[in-house]
Scaffold this active site. Structure first.
Site, PDB file in Angstrom:
ATOM      1  N   LYS A 180     -37.649  30.946   5.290  1.00  0.00           N
ATOM      2  CA  LYS A 180     -37.878  30.808   6.737  1.00  0.00           C
ATOM      3  C   LYS A 180     -37.660  29.352   7.141  1.00  0.00           C
ATOM      4  O   LYS A 180     -38.482  28.492   6.848  1.00  0.00           O
ATOM      5  CB  LYS A 180     -39.312  31.206   7.104  1.00  0.00           C
ATOM      6  N   CYS A 199     -42.274  12.214   6.446  1.00  0.00           N
ATOM      7  CA  CYS A 199     -43.603  12.138   5.828  1.00  0.00           C
ATOM      8  C   CYS A 199     -43.706  10.875   4.969  1.00  0.00           C
ATOM      9  O   CYS A 199     -44.800  10.442   4.618  1.00  0.00           O
ATOM     10  CB  CYS A 199     -43.903  13.386   5.018  1.00  0.00           C
ATOM     11  N   GLU A 233     -50.477  10.818  11.242  1.00  0.00           N
ATOM     12  CA  GLU A 233     -49.050  10.579  11.015  1.00  0.00           C
ATOM     13  C   GLU A 233     -48.382  10.355  12.356  1.00  0.00           C
ATOM     14  O   GLU A 233     -48.429  11.231  13.228  1.00  0.00           O
ATOM     15  CB  GLU A 233     -48.427  11.826  10.365  1.00  0.00           C
ATOM     16  N   GLU A 265     -45.456  20.228  -0.319  1.00  0.00           N
ATOM     17  CA  GLU A 265     -45.116  18.851   0.110  1.00  0.00           C
ATOM     18  C   GLU A 265     -45.701  18.705   1.495  1.00  0.00           C
ATOM     19  O   GLU A 265     -45.145  19.230   2.458  1.00  0.00           O
ATOM     20  CB  GLU A 265     -43.598  18.658   0.163  1.00  0.00           C
TER      21      GLU A 265
HETATM   22  P1  ADP Z   1     -44.384  20.301  11.604  1.00  0.00           P
HETATM   23  O1  ADP Z   1     -45.492  19.752  12.422  1.00  0.00           O
HETATM   24  O2  ADP Z   1     -43.639  19.315  10.815  1.00  0.00           O
HETATM   25  O3  ADP Z   1     -43.504  21.272  12.346  1.00  0.00           O
HETATM   26  P2  ADP Z   1     -45.603  22.560  10.382  1.00  0.00           P
HETATM   27  O4  ADP Z   1     -46.466  22.581   9.179  1.00  0.00           O
HETATM   28  O5  ADP Z   1     -46.158  23.074  11.664  1.00  0.00           O
HETATM   29  O6  ADP Z   1     -45.093  21.085  10.470  1.00  0.00           O
HETATM   30  O7  ADP Z   1     -44.261  23.356  10.127  1.00  0.00           O
HETATM   31  C1  ADP Z   1     -43.580  23.355   8.903  1.00  0.00           C
HETATM   32  C2  ADP Z   1     -43.050  24.739   8.652  1.00  0.00           C
HETATM   33  O8  ADP Z   1     -44.161  25.621   8.514  1.00  0.00           O
HETATM   34  C3  ADP Z   1     -42.197  25.295   9.784  1.00  0.00           C
HETATM   35  O9  ADP Z   1     -41.140  26.059   9.223  1.00  0.00           O
HETATM   36  C4  ADP Z   1     -43.178  26.176  10.506  1.00  0.00           C
HETATM   37  O10 ADP Z   1     -42.558  27.233  11.228  1.00  0.00           O
HETATM   38  C5  ADP Z   1     -43.976  26.730   9.356  1.00  0.00           C
HETATM   39  N1  ADP Z   1     -45.266  27.289   9.745  1.00  0.00           N
HETATM   40  C6  ADP Z   1     -46.056  26.915  10.777  1.00  0.00           C
HETATM   41  N2  ADP Z   1     -47.142  27.708  10.829  1.00  0.00           N
HETATM   42  C7  ADP Z   1     -47.046  28.598   9.810  1.00  0.00           C
HETATM   43  C8  ADP Z   1     -47.851  29.684   9.349  1.00  0.00           C
HETATM   44  N3  ADP Z   1     -48.980  30.032   9.929  1.00  0.00           N
HETATM   45  N4  ADP Z   1     -47.421  30.371   8.268  1.00  0.00           N
HETATM   46  C9  ADP Z   1     -46.272  30.038   7.657  1.00  0.00           C
HETATM   47  N5  ADP Z   1     -45.470  29.040   8.053  1.00  0.00           N
HETATM   48  C10 ADP Z   1     -45.846  28.322   9.116  1.00  0.00           C
END
Ligand code: ADP
Length: 487
Positions: free
Chosen positions: A183, A293, A390, A259
């Site tokens: 994804k 990061c 961050e 990560e």
């Molecule tokens: P950022 O703030 O860098 O976008 P996130 O942790 O929100 O960091 O997003 C990183 C990845 O995790 C993205 O691909 C996002 O769609 C995914 N993501 C966010 N929420 C969820 C969730 N509940 N379950 C699985 N993946 C998620």
């Protein structure tokens, strides 16, 4: 003849790719991808959900045994071909990446080279998966120790390095013989779709890598985790989402690589070569507009060199050209989204309210696109939110210190432990500070630590496991031990 970015986008698939086929979402939903430099919609993709996720993980499970049986040399050559194709098409992919993500073209080219290198590195590792055979200490049993693919893997990546964050997962997974469901980040899915096409052209069999784009990550990822068919999850993203996924993965005892976030300290000692230190600070702060990061989040400068260092840094930061990443001469592109700019504005305003001085930048420009200017803040107080959050933007927060002990105390006062930077011309002092820093990686007189051949990863709440290097492939392997009595 080179293709325009709209021709490249038109050549990409729907956003859901399962068992070698592009599909629409089972729900029929779509979502839009925009260009952060203009706010314009550049693509509409299938918006996946649970039904699409179920179909993808079923295929990954069904194909696992067959894929694991493909000889390592064949898997290696797929990766090698993908590396070569990506290198040939670097210009095209860089343009696509800049258009959906915002980074200047020069940086996008750098990321294509860095990201492709994971495929070359793991092509070389695929044929060198080690094993072991030995006698038990009492001489009565032979031990044969082998490494097998862990099984179907769930891959999740963020938007900031749309290619490198996934090639460093796909590379070792292919090398190890794992099937994958992936994804991408909803803000930057196009780069991933391009890389998928290249892998298919390089010979990746149908069903080894399925991709489901979505705006509702949980509706895709949670069914994968709970399917009972995935054996591993590899995630790059924020610490809160990482924690949620760790909880979800505990239900099926999935292996995880995480990560997560960082809050990197960048320490400038009084014996640093200030030109080296400023170069390193620019690299550690401004790569990707600070949306990394690994970005230097807190720049700790010995009080005696603070005036010189801040003057040199401010001069360099003020000279940067802000604009559309695709335009010639742009050093700093837009941030990825309007929300990202709002967050930076909030952090800077809070630091200024608590006494920080703005040496350059410091206010949001008017006009289209999600821009924020390179900013230097001096005298940032310990209570400022910017010290614990961050920043993910082009803001350098300078904090004075007087002794090494004080620098270490400030540097380690965070739940994160991804990377730290130390600037000193004394090797002993540099090594000693590096040893005392709570971080998975340290840059000593450099602002750039990422390298596909080195183990990338953090300690504390910055994550679990390492990507790249000699250990990167182990994240995708299980150890099996065979006991054979000596008769
Ligand atoms: P950022 O703030 O860098 O976008 P996130 O942790 O929100 O960091 O997003 C990183 C990845 O995790 C993205 O691909 C996002 O769609 C995914 N993501 C966010 N929420 C969820 C969730 N509940 N379950 C699985 N993946 C998620």
């Amino acid at each position: 003849m080179s293709r325009s970015v709209s021709e490249i986008i038109a050549s990409l698939g729907t956003g859901i790719h399962i068992d070698g086929q592009w599909r629409d979402a089972a729900s029929g939903d779509t979502f839009e991808v925009d260009n952060p430099a203009t706010g314009e919609v550049i693509a509409t993709l299938a918006n996946g959900g649970k039904a699409d996720a179920d179909a993808a993980i079923d295929v990954a499970a069904a194909k696992q045994a067959e894929w694991a049986a493909v000889p390592a040399r064949e898997r290696s050559e797929i990766l090698r071909r993908a590396y070569e194709l990506l290198t040939e098409r670097a210009e095209e992919l860089a343009l696509l990446m800049t258009t959906e993500m915002g980074k200047p073209l020069a940086e996008a080219r750098g990321e294509v080279a860095y990201g492709a290198e994971f495929f070359r590195w793991f092509a070389e590792e695929a044929v060198r998966i080690p094993g072991d055979a030995r006698l038990s200490p009492d001489g009565k049993t032979r031990f044969v120790i082998t490494h097998e693919p862990v099984g179907p893997c769930i891959l999740i990546t963020p938007w900031n390095f749309p290619m490198a964050m996934v090639s460093r997962k796909i590379g070792p997974a292919i090398a190890a013989g794992c099937t994958m469901v992936y994804k991408p980040a909803e803000l930057t899915p196009l780069t991933s779709l391009y890389v998928l096409d290249v892998l298919r052209e390089a010979g990746l069999p149908d069903g080894v890598l399925s991709v489901v784009c979505t705006t509702d990550a949980g509706s895709v990822v949670e069914p994968w985790i709970d399917s009972g068919k995935a054996r591993k999850l590899s995630f790059t993203g924020s610490t809160p989402v990482g924690k949620l996924l760790l909880e979800q993965c505990s239900r099926g005892v999935l292996r995880t690589s995480m990560e997560l976030g960082g809050n990197a300290p960048f320490i400038v000692c009084e014996d640093a070569d200030l030109d080296v230190a400023v170069d390193a600070a620019m690299a550690a702060k401004m790569r990707n507009m600070g949306e990394a990061c690994t970005a230097a989040n807190r720049i700790l400068v010995h009080r005696s060199v603070l005036p010189d260092f801040s003057a040199k840094l401010t001069e360099r930061m003020s000279a940067l050209n802000v604009g559309d990443g695709a335009a010639d001469g742009t050093d700093v592109g837009p941030l990825v989204a309007g929300k990202a700019v709002d967050k930076v504005v909030e952090l800077v305003d809070d630091a200024v309210d608590r006494g920080a001085e703005v040496l350059c930048g410091g206010s949001r420009p008017s006009g289209n696109g999600y821009f924020y200017p390179p900013t230097v803040l001096s005298g940032v107080s310990a209570e400022s939110q910017i010290m614990t959050t961050e920043i993910f933007g082009p803001v350098a927060a300078l904090v004075p210190f007087d002794t090494d002990d004080e620098a270490i105390e400030i540097a380690n006062a965070t739940e994160f432990g991804l990377v730290s930077y130390v600037m000193s011309e004394s090797l002993d002092r540099g090594l000693s500070l590096s040893e005392r820093l709570e971080a998975g990686m340290v840059g000593l007189n450099t602002g750039l630590v990422s390298n596909p051949a080195a183990p990338f990863g953090g300690i504390k709440q910055s994550g679990l496991g390492r990507e790249g290097g000699l250990t990167g492939i182990q994240e995708f392997l299980e150890t099996k031990y065979l006991a054979i009595p000596v008769r």
